[in-house]
Design a protein around this motif. Structure first.
Motif, PDB file in Angstrom:
ATOM      1  N   ASP A 131       0.830  -1.307   0.065  1.00 30.74           N
ATOM      2  CA  ASP A 131      -0.131  -0.113   0.068  1.00 30.74           C
ATOM      3  C   ASP A 131       0.809   1.211  -0.017  1.00 30.74           C
ATOM      4  OD1 ASP A 131      -1.994   1.684   0.192  1.00 30.74           O
ATOM      5  OD2 ASP A 131      -2.623   1.477   2.395  1.00 30.74           O
ATOM      6  N   VAL A 132       0.753   1.976  -1.016  1.00 30.69           N
ATOM      7  CA  VAL A 132       1.573   3.092  -1.179  1.00 30.69           C
ATOM      8  C   VAL A 132       0.673   4.404  -1.325  1.00 30.69           C
ATOM      9  CG1 VAL A 132       3.767   2.218  -1.972  1.00 30.69           C
ATOM     10  CG2 VAL A 132       1.867   2.887  -3.632  1.00 30.69           C
ATOM     11  N   THR A 133      -0.443   4.263  -0.805  1.00 34.78           N
ATOM     12  CA  THR A 133      -1.372   5.467  -0.969  1.00 34.78           C
ATOM     13  C   THR A 133      -1.256   6.688   0.280  1.00 34.78           C
ATOM     14  OG1 THR A 133      -3.001   4.337   0.538  1.00 34.78           O
ATOM     15  CG2 THR A 133      -3.247   3.856  -1.707  1.00 34.78           C
ATOM     16  N   GLY A 134      -0.488   6.282   0.940  1.00 33.28           N
ATOM     17  CA  GLY A 134      -0.061   7.185   1.969  1.00 33.28           C
ATOM     18  C   GLY A 134       1.367   7.911   1.681  1.00 33.28           C
ATOM     19  N   ALA A 135       2.080   8.159   2.824  1.00 34.67           N
ATOM     20  CA  ALA A 135       3.527   8.496   2.560  1.00 34.67           C
ATOM     21  C   ALA A 135       4.228   7.277   1.908  1.00 34.67           C
ATOM     22  CB  ALA A 135       3.944   8.881   3.766  1.00 34.67           C
ATOM     23  N   PRO A 136       5.217   7.537   0.891  1.00 36.42           N
ATOM     24  CA  PRO A 136       5.867   6.504   0.247  1.00 36.42           C
ATOM     25  C   PRO A 136       6.769   5.852   1.321  1.00 36.42           C
ATOM     26  CG  PRO A 136       6.850   8.548  -0.262  1.00 36.42           C
ATOM     27  CD  PRO A 136       5.559   9.012   0.700  1.00 36.42           C
ATOM     28  N   PRO A 137       6.838   4.641   1.157  1.00 41.03           N
ATOM     29  CA  PRO A 137       7.851   3.854   2.065  1.00 41.03           C
ATOM     30  C   PRO A 137       9.196   4.173   2.178  1.00 41.03           C
ATOM     31  CG  PRO A 137       7.546   2.615   0.190  1.00 41.03           C
ATOM     32  CD  PRO A 137       6.356   3.905   0.079  1.00 41.03           C
ATOM     33  N   GLN A 138      10.165   4.186   2.832  1.00 40.48           N
ATOM     34  CA  GLN A 138      11.269   4.541   3.069  1.00 40.48           C
ATOM     35  C   GLN A 138      12.204   3.594   2.175  1.00 40.48           C
ATOM     36  OE1 GLN A 138      12.963   7.374   4.362  1.00 40.48           O
ATOM     37  NE2 GLN A 138      10.853   7.950   4.629  1.00 40.48           N
ATOM     38  N   ARG A 139      11.863   2.357   2.116  1.00 42.23           N
ATOM     39  CA  ARG A 139      12.740   1.285   1.524  1.00 42.23           C
ATOM     40  C   ARG A 139      11.612   0.345   0.900  1.00 42.23           C
ATOM     41  NH1 ARG A 139      17.937  -0.365   1.042  1.00 42.23           N
ATOM     42  NH2 ARG A 139      18.271  -2.640   0.908  1.00 42.23           N
ATOM     43  N   GLY A 140      11.719  -0.344  -0.077  1.00 44.48           N
ATOM     44  CA  GLY A 140      10.843  -1.103  -0.609  1.00 44.48           C
ATOM     45  C   GLY A 140      10.537  -1.253  -2.190  1.00 44.48           C
ATOM     46  N   ALA A 141       9.782  -2.096  -2.695  1.00 45.72           N
ATOM     47  CA  ALA A 141       9.354  -2.139  -4.106  1.00 45.72           C
ATOM     48  C   ALA A 141       7.865  -2.430  -4.389  1.00 45.72           C
ATOM     49  CB  ALA A 141      10.239  -3.338  -4.884  1.00 45.72           C
TER      50      ALA A 141
END
Length: 559
Positions: A191-201
């Motif tokens: 889920d990337v609908t909020g703040a983008p993750p610090q690390r991931g794909a």
């Protein structure tokens, strides 16, 4: 002859686009508009729609330098798979070379920007990524705190319908790439609908409809209101190039000073080019520059707003001393590539499917198919150094389709800064852009670490996939020399007329009443997202809200 966009739709259903009808310039500007918006791109279309619906007694005129789109151009804009083709189509995109970049060993890079209705939202990868709201709060824009930024992102995201494509339109082998990224140490983000993750794909959200049509700013914002709430009050002229902003002295105030105001713009037919004769269009209330990250700084400079010495050397009379073009920042991309032999050719790169009449018919009748699939589907984020994003594709980006290629690119969040200057005094000559790429040592450290991580992902595909590294090659060194030799422009450029340096907190040009800048050039630092598109939409949404408050207490005259 330039073209007036009329309130008609040439395609039915939710992703309808505009039918462009010819009209004379005199008919288009019989009544001076309240607001002139220079640029019918991502920000310009957003502003026009929101201002027109929010200021019910205002008239708005959008001026777009791009010409009428024919059926072929429209297909290249609407089909997500045709994005790489649109990049090199000169009726849609302006392409030129940067100044030689010392950080790249003296190489220039190829710059490009959208030159059609919808601007770069009509030709980019359509990837939708939202930066952290707190970051936007640091830009220095009045009223833009973290909650306001999140609300503006939400409005824009809902308007364009940003979403992960449905299963039948997702990328071939996207899940296999995610699995390889996990093996290489990048967790899958669901889920990337909020703040983008610090690390991931993750498989990114796109500004693409469920039937596989790009939703650019014109289709999302302008088309729905032209025939509804804004009929007769919102006009869009294509094929006209603004050559300068008209700056005039107002009446003397109590202190005896005569403030400088923007009262309109000079325009030339884009088809006539430098030989065309300019004529002036007046604005009753304000001029809003939304000509894009390169076009807006260039237009400010041509209008005499910049450093006096540099303006004089280009043959422009200085009017306001501001650091226009200084401190801009560019994001690069550097890639690692491979080829696979253990699985069938990805549908999205199958030349037979892409060129078949059946595929075209399926797309035209909204039955999905390969032409409805995006050229780019996967994104990731690394926190090495100053941070970097990665993007992936199984499409042929630099050549014809038909080969089993895979490529993945690093997009460094830059500390380096560059500058933009006039090449000459003609608006038809692209500006000279000194990108500053890799002039900050931290950017090179990040890029090298990032491409080495991409190599680990290539090597982490399941053995049955048959993936082999081809660029630079499994036995080749992957370090500074590779980055310096292969890096290019990622399409991300901000800060040429930034808040704080050139603009005040209301996005008004310092020292000039009634002249605003609302596009990527106003953003002072590169957003920490995969691309600045969603940030530009957000900024335009927020600016429109603030301008509606500012101008809603009167029907005319200067504010």
């Amino acid at each position: 002859m330039d073209t007036l966009v009329a309130p008609h739709l040439c395609l039915a259903a939710a992703t309808a686009v505009l039918l462009l009808l010819s009209a004379t310039a005199d008919a288009a500007v019989a009544t001076p508009p309240d607001f002139i918006i220079v640029g019918g791109g991502t920000a310009g279309c957003t502003l026009a729609s929101r201002l027109c619906t929010g200021l019910m007694h205002s008239n708005i005129l959008i001026l777009e330098r791009g010409a009428f789109r024919n059926a072929t151009d429209e297909f290249l804009v609407r089909s997500p798979r045709q994005t790489p083709v649109a990049w090199s189509t000169l009726s849609l995109t302006t392409v030129w070379a940067s100044a030689p970049a010392p950080g790249l060993g003296g190489r220039p890079v190829t710059l490009r920007t959208g030159a059609t209705l919808g601007g770069s939202s009509s030709i980019n990868a359509a990837q939708w990524a939202e930066p952290v709201g707190d970051e936007a709060a640091d830009w220095g824009v009045a009223g833009l705190d973290a909650p306001a930024a999140r609300r503006a992102y939400a409005r824009a995201s809902q308007t364009v319908g940003a979403a992960v494509p449905p299963p039948d339109l997702r990328y071939s082998y996207g899940d296999e790439w995610l699995a390889a990224a996990r093996r290489a140490g990048l967790p899958t983000v669901d889920d990337v609908t909020g703040a983008p993750p610090q690390r991931g794909a993750w498989l990114n959200r796109l500004a693409v409809s469920p039937s596989g049509r790009r939703v650019d700013a014109c289709a999302a914002y302008v088309a729905p209101v032209l025939w509804a709430g804004c009929a007769g009050r919102l006009r869009v002229r294509t094929g006209v190039t603004v050559s300068a902003v008209r700056l005039e002295r107002g009446a003397a105030g109590a202190d005896g000073r005569r403030p400088l105001r923007a009262t309109g713009v000079d325009v030339i037919s884009s088809a006539e080019g430098p030989a065309g004769r300019p004529h002036t269009l007046r604005a009753r209330r304000a001029v809003l520059l939304a000509a894009g990250p390169f076009g807006t700084p260039q237009l400010l400079l041509l209008s005499g707003i910049g450093r006096p010495a540099a303006l004089r050397s280009a043959g422009v009379v200085p009017r306001v001393d501001l650091p226009v073009g200084e401190g801009a920042t560019t994001r690069s991309f550097t890639g690692v590539g491979g080829e696979y032999s253990g699985v069938p050719l990805a549908r999205v790169n199958n030349e037979t499917l892409l060129t078949s009449a059946v595929s075209r018919r399926d797309w035209e009748y909204r039955r999905g198919g390969v032409l409805a699939q995006a050229a780019f589907m996967g994104l990731g984020r690394l926190t090495t150094g100053v941070g970097a994003y990665i993007s992936t594709t199984f499409s042929s980006i630099g050549g014809p389709p038909g080969t089993p290629v895979f490529s993945s690119s690093c997009h460094v969040n830059p500390e380096s800064r560059g500058r933009l200057v006039l090449a000459d005094r003609s608006v038809f000559t692209p500006p000279t852009v000194h990108t500053g790429l890799f002039e900050a040592a931290a950017d090179m450290v990040t890029a090298v670490a990032c491409v080495r991580h991409l190599r680990r992902v290539v090597r982490a595909f399941a053995p049955s996939f048959g993936m082999a590294e081809t660029a630079p090659g499994a036995d080749a060194a992957l370090g500074v020399d590779w980055v310096r030799a292969t890096s290019d422009f990622a399409g991300h450029y901000v800060g040429g007329a930034a808040v704080g340096r050139v603009l005040d907190a209301t996005l008004c040009v310092k020292g000039v009443a009634g002249l605003y800048v609302i596009d990527a050039s106003a953003i002072p630092t590169m957003p920490r997202s995969a691309g600045p598109m969603s940030s530009v939409y957000m900024l335009a949404e927020h600016a429109a809200t603030e301008m509606i408050r500012r101008y809603s207490d009167g029907e005319g005259g200067w504010k």
